[in-house]
Design a protein around this motif. Structure first.
Motif: not given
Length: 106
Positions: A21-25, A35-37, A85-86
């Motif tokens: 969740r921290r990196i995903r946004p 996220p599972r994939a 992260p980008n």
């Protein structure tokens, strides 16, 4: 150490990081992938790195090279993720292409 092992480990760790969740946004392009994939893909890439090292260098040396590649990829990814992260995501494409080219050449 073969570059393809490090590249597969880097992209695998990046998939695992983006699944959190921290990196995903910070990654708007990856919102369509669950996220599972991402976790499954990351795990498969890490397993591919292990198999590549074992096939190329033998089982004993391949496992040691895989562990070293994991360490190198993890440090590089953590340093890039701490900056932005980008940047870590954009760097994945050239790293993956370099790893693919190295695996085809070597």
């Amino acid at each position: 150490m073969p570059l393809d092992i490090v590249a597969a480990a880097y992209v695998g760790f990046l998939c695992l990081a983006v699944a959190t969740r921290r990196i995903r946004p910070a990654m708007p392009l990856l919102r369509a992938i669950t996220p599972r994939a991402l976790r499954i893909g990351g795990g498969l890439l890490l397993a591919l790195a292990l198999l590549s090292g074992a096939a190329r260098l033998g089982v004993a040396i391949g496992i040691v090279a895989w562990i070293a590649a994991l360490a190198i990829a993890a440090v590089a990814l953590v340093l890039l993720l701490s900056r932005s992260p980008n940047i870590a995501f954009v760097a994945a494409a050239p790293i993956a292409l370099a790893g693919l080219a190295a695996s085809l050449i070597g």
